[in-house]
Design an enzyme around this catalytic site. Structure first.
Site, mmCIF file in Angstrom:
data_model
loop_
_atom_site.group_PDB
_atom_site.id
_atom_site.type_symbol
_atom_site.label_atom_id
_atom_site.label_comp_id
_atom_site.label_asym_id
_atom_site.label_seq_id
_atom_site.Cartn_x
_atom_site.Cartn_y
_atom_site.Cartn_z
ATOM 1 N N SER A 95 -31.211 -80.152 28.746
ATOM 2 C CA SER A 95 -31.695 -80.122 27.381
ATOM 3 C C SER A 95 -32.529 -78.497 27.587
ATOM 4 O O SER A 95 -32.697 -78.164 28.276
ATOM 5 C CB SER A 95 -32.840 -81.037 27.300
HETATM 6 C C1 LIG Z 1 -28.817 -84.585 27.095
HETATM 7 S S1 LIG Z 1 -28.157 -85.272 28.659
HETATM 8 C C2 LIG Z 1 -29.630 -85.418 29.604
HETATM 9 C C3 LIG Z 1 -30.475 -84.435 29.876
HETATM 10 C C4 LIG Z 1 -31.225 -84.425 31.377
HETATM 11 N N1 LIG Z 1 -32.107 -85.464 31.632
HETATM 12 C C5 LIG Z 1 -31.856 -83.114 31.608
HETATM 13 O O1 LIG Z 1 -32.161 -82.875 32.620
HETATM 14 O O2 LIG Z 1 -32.273 -82.095 30.704
HETATM 15 C C6 LIG Z 1 -28.196 -87.024 28.044
HETATM 16 C C7 LIG Z 1 -27.438 -87.835 29.156
HETATM 17 O O3 LIG Z 1 -27.494 -89.191 29.028
HETATM 18 C C8 LIG Z 1 -26.342 -89.813 29.256
HETATM 19 N N2 LIG Z 1 -26.345 -91.277 28.579
HETATM 20 C C9 LIG Z 1 -25.759 -91.427 27.480
HETATM 21 N N3 LIG Z 1 -25.705 -92.752 27.245
HETATM 22 C C10 LIG Z 1 -26.433 -93.200 28.256
HETATM 23 C C11 LIG Z 1 -26.690 -94.536 28.575
HETATM 24 N N4 LIG Z 1 -26.433 -95.715 27.863
HETATM 25 N N5 LIG Z 1 -27.254 -94.882 29.889
HETATM 26 C C12 LIG Z 1 -27.702 -93.780 30.409
HETATM 27 N N6 LIG Z 1 -27.430 -92.866 30.448
HETATM 28 C C13 LIG Z 1 -26.680 -92.251 29.260
HETATM 29 C C14 LIG Z 1 -25.219 -88.952 29.007
HETATM 30 O O4 LIG Z 1 -24.039 -89.208 29.749
HETATM 31 C C15 LIG Z 1 -25.702 -87.366 29.334
HETATM 32 O O5 LIG Z 1 -25.852 -87.213 30.615
#
Ligand SMILES: C[S@@+](CC[C@H](N)C(=O)[O-])C[C@H]1O[C@@H](n2cnc3c(N)ncnc32)[C@H](O)[C@@H]1O
Length: 394
Positions: A95
């Site tokens: 992010s």
């Molecule tokens: C924007 S990224 C995370 C950014 C990250 N935490 C960082 O360090 O910047 C969003 C993540 O959420 C995950 N995601 C989507 N749906 C999810 C769910 N139901 N449970 C867990 N992870 C999920 C996606 O696979 C993706 O890797």
């Protein structure tokens, strides 16, 4: 710039985040210490000026590293890893640092706290939490196995391999003994306001805090900071929105819209009634906040924009596939042609909601808030929890 010189870049990025007000002093050491580039793959896409710009370490090592320390999101996966499909949707990323810092500020962690993160992605946010609280105080859940495996490797490379990365659905966060009940829960993927997982209440102790981005089908998004009820054994959480947000949706909440001919089997305008409106739908399209205000009040309505030469036709639909409307936006016009079909007059509902929002003084993000109950009620309110903005059933 070489990897050795990332220390200077980390300090500059932290200085920039402090200048914006997003970085609270207690978080500065973590931002200065954790190398963000260790969480990036050899090829990523820097999202800048609404464009995904490829950064390839082999072709341009300097550009690859410099992008890691700009205040921009870095896309690390498209289409759930199906790169052959033509790179349509971002599905994992690091992010934007300002957003990461402001969410951590809102989370208000204290020494010894246990934090659950939903959406590990490449693991950078988990690494910052681990640097501040200790790796054994962080549990992070990631739905995509490949992404979770990569995050574990990244955390190890950063010397923080005690973080527990769980491969699974964060809508049902693990509350087993190894994970414990969180003091703080932070989600880095968005939920629809109508579908924020209620299991998050059970995973967080009474008196704890949830920080999570919310979105609506219509568009617009906000960050929420919810206090979990102290007296009721964590059965309710409530708090104001803190600002705008635009996060990728939780995987199971992506909406697949039916084709237009499910609404309108024949030629447009079919049986639709005609009228005119003084509200240009482009005014709604230009305002993330207006979209949020409309989307929280009309949670089952969405739109599609269809530009054709000078005119942009806005299509509005309901999720129950009973009603549709179109409005033609023509630059410089005072009135716009409307067509509405079905039992609901969707444009009238949208226009009324816009007027209600305007008459309330076009309230900003912080005037809205949300209450979430264990029984599954999600209520958006304006100024005060008793002043409901979302519909009664919402
Ligand atoms: C924007 S990224 C995370 C950014 C990250 N935490 C960082 O360090 O910047 C969003 C993540 O959420 C995950 N995601 C989507 N749906 C999810 C769910 N139901 N449970 C867990 N992870 C999920 C996606 O696979 C993706 O890797």
């Amino acid at each position: 710039m070489s990897a050795d010189r990332s220390e200077g870049a980390r300090h500059r990025l932290a200085g920039h985040l402090a200048d914006t007000g997003a970085l609270e002093p207690g978080w500065r050491p973590a931002f200065e210490a954790v190398p963000r580039h260790l969480f990036l793959p050899p090829v990523y896409w820097e999202f800048t000026d609404r464009t995904a710009v490829e950064r390839d370490r082999a072709a341009d090592p300097e550009g690859w590293l410099a992008g890691a320390y700009r205040d921009t999101p870095a896309i690390t996966q498209w289409d759930d890893g199906d790169q052959g499909a033509g790179m349509r949707d971002f599905t994992s990323s690091l992010s934007m640092p300002t957003m990461v810092a402001s969410m951590l500020r809102d989370l208000d962690v204290q020494d010894g706290h246990l934090v659950h993160e939903i959406g590990t992605g490449p693991g950078y946010n988990a690494a910052l939490l681990a640097h501040r609280l200790g790796p054994d105080r962080v549990v992070s859940v990631e739905i995509d196995k490949t992404v979770a495996d990569t995050a574990r490797a990244n955390l190890t490379a950063a010397g923080l391999d005690g973080v527990r990365v769980v491969t699974g659905d964060g809508a049902e966060p693990t509350t087993d003994e190894a994970s414990g009940r969180a003091d703080r829960l932070i989600a880095t993927c968005s939920s629809l306001v109508t579908d924020i997982p209620t299991a998050w209440l059970g995973a967080t102790r009474p008196g704890g805090i949830l920080v999570a981005p919310v979105a609506t089908l219509f568009g617009g998004g906000a960050m929420t900071r919810l206090n979990v009820d102290r007296d009721g054994d964590g059965r309710t959480a409530a708090g104001h929105f803190t600002g705008p947000s635009d996060f990728m949706r939780m995987r199971q909440q992506r909406y697949q819209a039916p084709p237009v001919d499910a609404y309108l089997p024949g030629e447009w305008p079919g049986d639709a009634t005609a009228s005119v409106t003084g509200l240009d739908p482009e005014a709604i399209g230009d305002s993330w906040l207006a979209q949020l205000a409309i989307g929280t009040r009309l949670p089952d309505v969405y739109y599609r924009r269809a530009p054709y030469q000078e005119t942009v036709t806005w299509w509005f639909f309901d999720t129950t596939v009973t009603s549709w409307a179109t409005v033609d936006s023509v630059p410089g016009a005072d009135e716009y042609q409307v067509r509405q079909s079905g039992p609901r007059r969707l444009w009238d509902e949208i226009h009324t909601t816009w007027n209600t929002w305007q008459h309330a003084g076009a309230p900003g993000y912080q005037r809205f808030g949300l209450t979430l109950t264990r029984a599954g009620r999600r209520t958006v309110w304006l100024d005060h929890p008793d002043n409901h903005w979302s519909p009664p059933a919402g």
